[in-house]
Design a protein around this motif. Structure first.
Motif, short mmCIF file in Angstrom:
data_model
loop_
_atom_site.label_atom_id
_atom_site.label_comp_id
_atom_site.label_asym_id
_atom_site.label_seq_id
_atom_site.Cartn_x
_atom_site.Cartn_y
_atom_site.Cartn_z
N LYS A 22 0.84 -1.21 0.00
CA LYS A 22 0.00 0.00 0.00
C LYS A 22 0.87 1.26 0.00
CE LYS A 22 -2.84 0.72 3.62
NZ LYS A 22 -2.58 2.00 4.34
N ALA A 167 6.82 7.97 8.90
CA ALA A 167 7.19 7.99 7.49
C ALA A 167 6.28 8.93 6.71
CB ALA A 167 7.11 6.59 6.91
N GLU A 337 1.78 5.70 19.31
CA GLU A 337 1.29 6.03 17.96
C GLU A 337 0.08 5.19 17.57
OE1 GLU A 337 2.11 8.17 15.10
OE2 GLU A 337 2.53 9.23 16.93
N LYS A 341 -4.04 5.73 14.92
CA LYS A 341 -4.15 5.07 13.62
C LYS A 341 -5.62 5.11 13.17
CE LYS A 341 0.17 4.20 13.04
NZ LYS A 341 0.89 4.94 12.02
C1 S3P Z 1 2.73 4.86 6.21
C2 S3P Z 1 3.34 5.19 7.38
C3 S3P Z 1 2.87 4.75 8.69
C4 S3P Z 1 1.88 3.60 8.59
C5 S3P Z 1 0.86 3.81 7.51
C6 S3P Z 1 1.54 3.99 6.16
C7 S3P Z 1 3.29 5.37 4.95
O1 S3P Z 1 2.21 5.84 9.31
O2 S3P Z 1 1.22 3.41 9.81
O3 S3P Z 1 -0.03 2.72 7.42
O4 S3P Z 1 2.89 4.89 3.86
O5 S3P Z 1 4.14 6.27 5.00
P1 S3P Z 1 3.00 6.93 10.19
O6 S3P Z 1 3.94 7.61 9.31
O7 S3P Z 1 1.92 7.83 10.71
O8 S3P Z 1 3.67 6.15 11.28
#
Ligand code: S3P
Length: 433
Positions: A22, A167, A337, A341
């Motif tokens: 994804k 990220a 964190e 979510k």
């Molecule tokens: C993602 C980063 C993560 C992850 C999310 C996808 C991404 O979130 O939980 O499902 O694609 O950069 P965070 O950056 O908020 O930790």
């Protein structure tokens, strides 16, 4: 309302690929749209989250063919080629779509609005607003929440130390950095997925990386690419869980991305006693990939090392179930964190496990889970895709039938989950209404 009805007592077996990653799919759409020339994506995840990103770029005039069976052809508009959208851009359930798009839109010469569903409109956006505003962006929000009204402006580079390991925030700042004067740098407090940095390089835009710091210069151009998206380890995670906890299971998941910023689930489950083997290691689309074989193994509770939390951040719903099936206690800490979510994953997982008779002590930043037999019963996923899939796998070892409520959002990340799970042996039925 979509519900899963799952009967216990089966095991998982077979060999199959999981759908495209994804995170990488979102980035392929975004960079393909901003590139010059054609980008051909194979293995794209056709989940609702990625479809939202595709629709957003179509609303900004980017021509695309597909997606069809994982293939998407993007006629890149170039960094300066987006057109003002005449409608709000709907990110649906997707935090990645909203945060990464905000980074792109902050520096455009037009206004735009980002909206999302009820879950997304509750999630914190201050974490991107702060650095983007420091770059000169003008973005209005309500209490740091979406809708985001963005008045595109010229941006300047910053040197930003991320307060949370994210990220999405790192990527939003780097994408805004493409539109900023001078150099933009982000330093992260712990390693997080680095797909943006890798893919920017793949599209020909240099990213300098020194340990926790990534820097790029504004301007230049991205070059359209042929890109293969690896299988999503976050989707594979549910099958790693199911095969590990259900006696007699033996499953091979093909072509799964094993980027070291994503493999926390493998390290944690292995520490708990799981039997996971990686074979056919190779590189696909600038990302390491492997086939993953997983067989049943009894689990032991552990204290999950904090350094592994960001590397397994989306896998905690599965890990809560693994912990409940393990002997002894599992301690999850440093994982606050999870509360922001798609749902408050600490509260929702603790609530669901308790409904199945497990003992869970909830902490602000995690939980202490005592392994025990799981009863059957009804669990509410609160519309959180990963929680629905994790509890579906828990049913493998439950003592009675399970009913999981509010499962429609599984389509955001893994639309084929029910079918693949059935094919692997899970006694799952999807009921609507
Ligand atoms: C993602 C980063 C993560 C992850 C999310 C996808 C991404 O979130 O939980 O499902 O694609 O950069 P965070 O950056 O908020 O930790």
């Amino acid at each position: 309302m979509t519900r899963y009805l799952v009967r216990p007592g089966s095991r998982l077996a077979g060999r199959f690929p999981v759908p495209g990653d994804k995170s990488i799919s979102h980035r392929a759409v975004i960079l393909g749209a901003l590139a010059e020339g054609v980008t051909e994506v194979e293995g794209l995840l056709e989940g609702a989250d990625v479809l939202a990103t595709i629709a957003a770029f179509r609303s900004m005039g980017v021509q695309m063919e597909g997606p069809d069976k994982g293939h998407l052809r993007i006629y890149g508009a170039g960094l300066q080629g987006l057109r003002a959208p005449v409608v709000p851009l709907d990110c649906g359930n997707s935090g990645t779509a909203m945060r990464l798009l905000a980074g792109v839109l902050a520096g455009q010469p037009f206004p735009s609005t980002l909206v999302g569903d009820a879950s997304l409109q509750k999630r914190p956006m201050g974490r991107i607003l702060n650095p983007l505003r420091a770059m000169g962006a003008e973005i209005a929000a309500q209490d740091g929440r979406a809708p985001l009204h963005i008045h595109g402006r010229p941006l300047h580079g910053i040197d930003y130390a991320l307060p949370v390991a994210s990220a999405q925030v790192k990527s939003a700042v780097l994408l805004a950095g493409l539109y900023a004067d001078g150099q933009t740098c982000v330093t992260e407090p712990a390693p997080t997925r680095d797909h943006s940095e890798r893919m920017l390089q793949g599209f020909g835009h240099p990213v300098e990386r020194h340990g926790p710091r990534a820097c790029l210069r504004g301007g230049g151009r991205l070059c359209g690419q042929a890109l293969q998206v690896p299988g999503d380890i976050s989707s594979a995670a549910f099958f790693l869980l199911g095969a590990t906890i259900a006696p007699g299971s033996d499953l091979t998941l093909e072509g799964v991305g094993i980027n070291p910023t994503r493999t926390g689930i493998i390290e944690i489950l292995t520490r708990m006693g799981a039997r996971i083997d990686l074979t056919a290691l190779r590189e696909v689309g600038g990302e390491p990939v492997a086939d993953i074989r997983v067989r049943y193994a009894p689990l032991q509770g552990i204290a999950i090392p904090r350094r592994l939390v960001p590397l397994a951040i989306d896998e905690f719903p599965a890990l809560f179930i693994a912990a409940a099936c393990a002997k002894g206690q599992t301690v999850i800490a440093g994982a606050e964190e999870l509360r922001v979510k798609e749902s408050d994953r600490i509260a929702v997982m603790a609530g669901g496990l308790r409904a199945l008779g497990a003992t869970v002590e909830e902490r602000v930043d995690g939980a202490i889970i005592s392994g025990s037999a799981l009863l059957g019963g009804r669990v509410d996923s609160h519309g959180d895709h990963r929680i629905a899939m994790a509890f579906a796998m828990a049913a493998l070892v439950a003592q009675g039938d399970m009913e999981i409520l509010d499962c429609a959002n599984v389509a955001t990340s893994f639309p084929s989950f029910p079918v693949l799970a059935q094919q692997a042996g899970l006694l799952l039925e999807v009921a609507s209404a």
